[in-house]
Motif scaffolding. Structure first.
Motif, PDB file in Angstrom:
ATOM      1  N   VAL A 232      35.273  34.486  48.432  1.00 41.21           N
ATOM      2  CA  VAL A 232      34.093  34.829  47.643  1.00 41.21           C
ATOM      3  C   VAL A 232      33.306  35.997  48.230  1.00 41.21           C
ATOM      4  CG1 VAL A 232      31.828  33.999  46.872  1.00 41.21           C
ATOM      5  CG2 VAL A 232      33.860  32.583  46.543  1.00 41.21           C
ATOM      6  N   PRO A 233      32.998  36.042  49.537  1.00 46.44           N
ATOM      7  CA  PRO A 233      32.196  37.158  50.050  1.00 46.44           C
ATOM      8  C   PRO A 233      32.840  38.527  49.819  1.00 46.44           C
ATOM      9  CG  PRO A 233      32.293  35.377  51.658  1.00 46.44           C
ATOM     10  CD  PRO A 233      33.287  35.043  50.598  1.00 46.44           C
ATOM     11  N   TYR A 234      34.148  38.588  49.858  1.00 48.53           N
ATOM     12  CA  TYR A 234      34.852  39.856  49.654  1.00 48.53           C
ATOM     13  C   TYR A 234      34.744  40.306  48.195  1.00 48.53           C
ATOM     14  CZ  TYR A 234      36.824  39.145  54.264  1.00 48.53           C
ATOM     15  OH  TYR A 234      36.965  38.967  55.618  1.00 48.53           O
ATOM     16  N   ALA A 235      35.121  39.427  47.288  1.00 45.89           N
ATOM     17  CA  ALA A 235      35.097  39.790  45.874  1.00 45.89           C
ATOM     18  C   ALA A 235      33.672  40.006  45.377  1.00 45.89           C
ATOM     19  CB  ALA A 235      35.790  38.710  45.056  1.00 45.89           C
ATOM     20  N   ARG A 236      32.740  39.225  45.886  1.00 49.92           N
ATOM     21  CA  ARG A 236      31.342  39.395  45.482  1.00 49.92           C
ATOM     22  C   ARG A 236      30.799  40.734  45.978  1.00 49.92           C
ATOM     23  NH1 ARG A 236      27.485  34.688  47.357  1.00 49.92           N
ATOM     24  NH2 ARG A 236      28.548  33.580  45.660  1.00 49.92           N
ATOM     25  N   ARG A 245      33.201  49.482  38.268  1.00 52.07           N
ATOM     26  CA  ARG A 245      34.576  49.849  38.619  1.00 52.07           C
ATOM     27  C   ARG A 245      35.376  48.648  39.111  1.00 52.07           C
ATOM     28  NH1 ARG A 245      34.455  53.980  42.982  1.00 52.07           N
ATOM     29  NH2 ARG A 245      32.193  53.862  43.174  1.00 52.07           N
ATOM     30  N   VAL A 246      35.120  47.494  38.544  1.00 49.98           N
ATOM     31  CA  VAL A 246      35.859  46.289  38.931  1.00 49.98           C
ATOM     32  C   VAL A 246      36.499  45.655  37.702  1.00 49.98           C
ATOM     33  CG1 VAL A 246      34.655  45.699  41.070  1.00 49.98           C
ATOM     34  CG2 VAL A 246      33.673  45.006  38.866  1.00 49.98           C
ATOM     35  N   LEU A 247      37.638  45.005  37.940  1.00 49.11           N
ATOM     36  CA  LEU A 247      38.392  44.303  36.907  1.00 49.11           C
ATOM     37  C   LEU A 247      38.786  42.938  37.446  1.00 49.11           C
ATOM     38  CD1 LEU A 247      40.858  47.228  36.042  1.00 49.11           C
ATOM     39  CD2 LEU A 247      38.881  46.559  34.663  1.00 49.11           C
ATOM     40  N   TRP A 248      39.103  42.032  36.513  1.00 51.01           N
ATOM     41  CA  TRP A 248      39.554  40.697  36.928  1.00 51.01           C
ATOM     42  C   TRP A 248      40.745  40.268  36.075  1.00 51.01           C
ATOM     43  CZ3 TRP A 248      40.663  35.790  35.390  1.00 51.01           C
ATOM     44  CH2 TRP A 248      40.765  34.830  36.414  1.00 51.01           C
ATOM     45  N   GLY A 249      41.667  39.526  36.694  1.00 45.13           N
ATOM     46  CA  GLY A 249      42.798  38.997  35.957  1.00 45.13           C
ATOM     47  C   GLY A 249      43.370  37.774  36.651  1.00 45.13           C
ATOM     48  N   LYS A 273      31.390  32.763  40.629  1.00 43.80           N
ATOM     49  CA  LYS A 273      31.053  32.798  42.049  1.00 43.80           C
ATOM     50  C   LYS A 273      30.961  34.238  42.562  1.00 43.80           C
ATOM     51  CE  LYS A 273      33.373  28.430  43.220  1.00 43.80           C
ATOM     52  NZ  LYS A 273      34.387  27.818  44.107  1.00 43.80           N
ATOM     53  N   ILE A 274      31.703  35.131  41.944  1.00 39.07           N
ATOM     54  CA  ILE A 274      31.732  36.521  42.438  1.00 39.07           C
ATOM     55  C   ILE A 274      30.925  37.464  41.548  1.00 39.07           C
ATOM     56  CG2 ILE A 274      33.954  36.141  43.534  1.00 39.07           C
ATOM     57  CD1 ILE A 274      35.245  37.754  41.263  1.00 39.07           C
ATOM     58  N   ALA A 275      30.782  37.112  40.264  1.00 33.49           N
ATOM     59  CA  ALA A 275      29.934  37.865  39.339  1.00 33.49           C
ATOM     60  C   ALA A 275      28.838  36.908  38.898  1.00 33.49           C
ATOM     61  CB  ALA A 275      30.746  38.374  38.150  1.00 33.49           C
ATOM     62  N   GLU A 278      25.046  37.288  34.086  1.00 28.77           N
ATOM     63  CA  GLU A 278      25.729  37.568  32.825  1.00 28.77           C
ATOM     64  C   GLU A 278      26.067  39.055  32.707  1.00 28.77           C
ATOM     65  OE1 GLU A 278      23.723  36.085  29.413  1.00 28.77           O
ATOM     66  OE2 GLU A 278      23.862  33.975  30.035  1.00 28.77           O
ATOM     67  N   GLU A 279      25.199  39.903  33.218  1.00 24.21           N
ATOM     68  CA  GLU A 279      25.458  41.343  33.152  1.00 24.21           C
ATOM     69  C   GLU A 279      26.700  41.713  33.965  1.00 24.21           C
ATOM     70  OE1 GLU A 279      23.335  45.675  34.058  1.00 24.21           O
ATOM     71  OE2 GLU A 279      22.425  43.831  34.827  1.00 24.21           O
ATOM     72  N   LEU A 280      26.813  41.177  35.188  1.00 27.85           N
ATOM     73  CA  LEU A 280      27.988  41.461  36.003  1.00 27.85           C
ATOM     74  C   LEU A 280      29.245  40.883  35.374  1.00 27.85           C
ATOM     75  CD1 LEU A 280      26.627  40.911  39.635  1.00 27.85           C
ATOM     76  CD2 LEU A 280      27.328  43.080  38.598  1.00 27.85           C
ATOM     77  N   GLN A 281      29.134  39.711  34.792  1.00 28.51           N
ATOM     78  CA  GLN A 281      30.290  39.096  34.132  1.00 28.51           C
ATOM     79  C   GLN A 281      30.740  39.932  32.938  1.00 28.51           C
ATOM     80  OE1 GLN A 281      28.752  35.172  33.301  1.00 28.51           O
ATOM     81  NE2 GLN A 281      28.541  34.709  35.493  1.00 28.51           N
TER      82      GLN A 281
END
Length: 296
Positions: A232-236, A245-249, A273-275, A278-281
């Protein structure tokens, strides 16, 4: 047609019954990193492959997309298919506007072949530097491919492991396209987010606004296992430092997993947990992938 290709004896098949996520994905969410394997013999695996997986074709991928609540997929060419992109392109065509693709190509690729894949929904190529998965390719070859795809507005996806990043930095900074790094460059999460290795990756992104990152694969990076909290700390950090500039899959069907086979529903529950807003998500799951893959 080729003969049926039997998966490796130690291959872990994708989870047959993933749980329904507790986190409700926002409408329009994109699974921006997934694959298709075969099915063989319709789409045979490449002779030069380093592994033989289970069959995991487009129909199963689209079933998972709908079950989890995604609307779209970005299908990344799997190394088991080498430079034969037919399975990935077939999946993109079958999905219509609901899928985009990332290809694996050689230096002999022609403009006509790029244009044909572009019409099917392909928007980039993948350069793989993970030695256990592919044979080494000279960087000059990759640079020549990048120059060929640039006029089409394609980008480059790069897959490497943290130990190789320092040596790769000059090459990455020489690429003439947008670059998307798989899985945050696979940091060693046992070292902590302040370790020079991870700082090198953050500095690379800070210096180069054309470099994006997938904040993906906690199941691969975790040393603790479920619920993958050590990742979590890394992805957050990456998500909050570089929200545009981030993506998730999902990484379905999770090639070469040896420790366990993740539940894709639990992976979706990793997202808030990482986003954390709601704006970040929305940026992670909708705005960023739509801008990169569906803007034209």
């Amino acid at each position: 047609m080729s003969d049926v290709q039997v998966m490796d004896s130690d291959w872990l098949e994708f989870h047959p019954n993933p749980t329904k996520p507790s986190f409700k994905l926002p409408q329009g969410a994109v699974d921006a990193h997934c694959h298709v394997f075969g099915p063989s013999p319709e789409f045979p695996f490449a002779p030069e492959r380093k592994y033989t997986p289970c069959n995991a074709g487009k129909d199963r991928l689209f079933e998972l997309r709908d079950f989890l609540g995604f609307e779209r997929n970005v299908i990344v060419q799997a190394t088991c298919h080498g430079k034969d992109n037919r399975a990935m392109v077939d999946a993109c065509r079958a999905a219509g506007d609901l899928a985009r693709g990332i290809a694996s190509v050689g230096p002999d690729i022609t403009d006509a072949e790029i244009a044909e894949m572009d019409a099917a929904g392909v928007r980039g190529v993948r350069f793989n530097f993970v030695k256990r998965l592919v044979d080494a390719t000279p960087k000059e070859v990759f640079l020549s491919i990048a120059e060929k795809i640039k006029p089409f507005g394609w980008h480059v996806v790069v897959y490497f492991e943290v130990a190789d990043l320092e040596e790769l930095v000059p090459f990455l900074e020489s690429l003439p396209t947008v670059i998307v790094v798989d899985h945050m460059g696979r940091p060693d999460v046992g070292k902590g987010v302040k370790h020079p290795d991870f700082k090198r990756f953050l500095d690379l992104m800070a210096r180069n606004e054309n470099i994006w990152s997938k904040v993906t694969c906690p199941e691969r990076l975790s040393l603790e296992g479920l619920p993958y909290d050590d990742v979590v700390p890394y992805a957050r950090t990456v998500t909050e430092m570089f929200p545009d500039r981030v993506l998730w899959g999902t990484d379905w069907p999770h090639p070469n997993m040896k420790s366990h086979m993740p539940d894709d529903g639990q992976l979706v529950d990793f997202i808030p947990k990482i986003a954390r807003t709601e704006e970040l998500q929305r940026k992670l799951l909708i705005d960023n992938p739509m801008r990169l893959y569906w803007a034209r």
